[in-house]
Design a protein around this motif. Sequence first.
Motif, PDB file in Angstrom:
ATOM      1  N   GLN A  45       0.826  -1.215   0.000  1.00 12.15           N
ATOM      2  CA  GLN A  45       0.000   0.000   0.000  1.00 12.15           C
ATOM      3  C   GLN A  45       0.856   1.260   0.000  1.00 12.15           C
ATOM      4  OE1 GLN A  45      -2.735  -1.524   3.368  1.00 12.15           O
ATOM      5  NE2 GLN A  45      -4.024  -0.116   2.198  1.00 12.15           N
ATOM      6  N   CYS A  55     -10.692   0.602   3.622  1.00 13.25           N
ATOM      7  CA  CYS A  55      -9.273   0.415   3.299  1.00 13.25           C
ATOM      8  C   CYS A  55      -8.665   1.768   2.980  1.00 13.25           C
ATOM      9  CB  CYS A  55      -9.161  -0.520   2.086  1.00 13.25           C
ATOM     10  SG  CYS A  55      -7.471  -0.836   1.566  1.00 13.25           S
ATOM     11  N   LEU A  56      -7.466   2.026   3.500  1.00 13.59           N
ATOM     12  CA  LEU A  56      -6.821   3.312   3.243  1.00 13.59           C
ATOM     13  C   LEU A  56      -6.518   3.501   1.757  1.00 13.59           C
ATOM     14  CD1 LEU A  56      -4.406   3.590   6.319  1.00 13.59           C
ATOM     15  CD2 LEU A  56      -6.719   4.503   6.051  1.00 13.59           C
ATOM     16  N   HIS A  67      -7.624  -9.199   5.897  1.00 14.13           N
ATOM     17  CA  HIS A  67      -7.642  -8.093   4.928  1.00 14.13           C
ATOM     18  C   HIS A  67      -6.210  -7.716   4.530  1.00 14.13           C
ATOM     19  CE1 HIS A  67      -9.306  -3.901   3.764  1.00 14.13           C
ATOM     20  NE2 HIS A  67      -7.998  -3.759   3.719  1.00 14.13           N
ATOM     21  N   GLU A  68      -5.317  -7.635   5.542  1.00 11.87           N
ATOM     22  CA  GLU A  68      -3.929  -7.235   5.258  1.00 11.87           C
ATOM     23  C   GLU A  68      -3.165  -8.339   4.512  1.00 11.87           C
ATOM     24  OE1 GLU A  68      -3.374  -4.198   5.494  1.00 11.87           O
ATOM     25  OE2 GLU A  68      -5.118  -3.788   6.743  1.00 11.87           O
ATOM     26  N   HIS A  79      -3.982  -8.194   0.969  1.00 10.04           N
ATOM     27  CA  HIS A  79      -3.202  -7.156   0.259  1.00 10.04           C
ATOM     28  C   HIS A  79      -1.896  -7.749  -0.271  1.00 10.04           C
ATOM     29  CE1 HIS A  79      -5.271  -3.353   0.540  1.00 10.04           C
ATOM     30  NE2 HIS A  79      -5.390  -3.411   1.856  1.00 10.04           N
TER      31      HIS A  79
HETATM   32 NI    NI Z   1      -6.676  -2.300   3.063  1.00  4.24          NI
END
Ligand code: NI
Length: 203
Positions: free
Chosen positions: A51, A125-126, A167-168, A171
């Motif tokens: 990210q 999510c960022l 979730h991470e 990614h």
């Molecule tokens: Ni996220």
Amino acid sequence: MAIRQILYLPDPALKTVCDPVDSVTSEVQALMDDLLETMYDDNGIGLSANQVGVLQRVLVMDVPKGAWKYTGEDADGILHIGSARRGDAGAEETDEEIDTHNVLMMANPEIIEASEQKSAYLEGCLSVPGQFADVVRPAKVKVRYLDRDGKTQEQEFEGLDSHCVQHEIDHLNGIVFIDHLSRLKRSTLVRKLEKYKKSHNLD
Ligand code: NI
């Protein structure tokens, strides 16, 4: 420590399967520290290395203790998770002095067990700013990872913590939460995201 630039969809880094680290070097530790600072700066509870454009299997998270509660089970047997803030009915009285931080830093995390039981949580999510959707995942998982000292750890997660770690880890496999939605829901959300980015001058 430094705040790094968070990438937004459709940045290709978010579609990339990240590489494992050989070991937790001082560079990896510095990356973990930067990720944590960047995550706090944007009020997140989890952040993965890709990210911020680093294609390594590294993530950080901090789901405050007592941040969630189960709110019920639906007709499909899926547990629903809601936020539990101080003052909510049923929430335990929390003293301002109590440290609710729960910082985890992981390299090469792997899910080694996942429950049949599923749970649903309204994820955000960022990298997908301003957008939220219910995502269904295994309610409990066990994760093996290297901590900031390079030590192998195994830990069980449930509730919001479980959604966050899954979730991470998604990614790091090039998967974003909206990939769990139906095509229709996903395309609607992507359109809303583009409008949001334009109106907030994000790119
Ligand atoms: Ni996220």
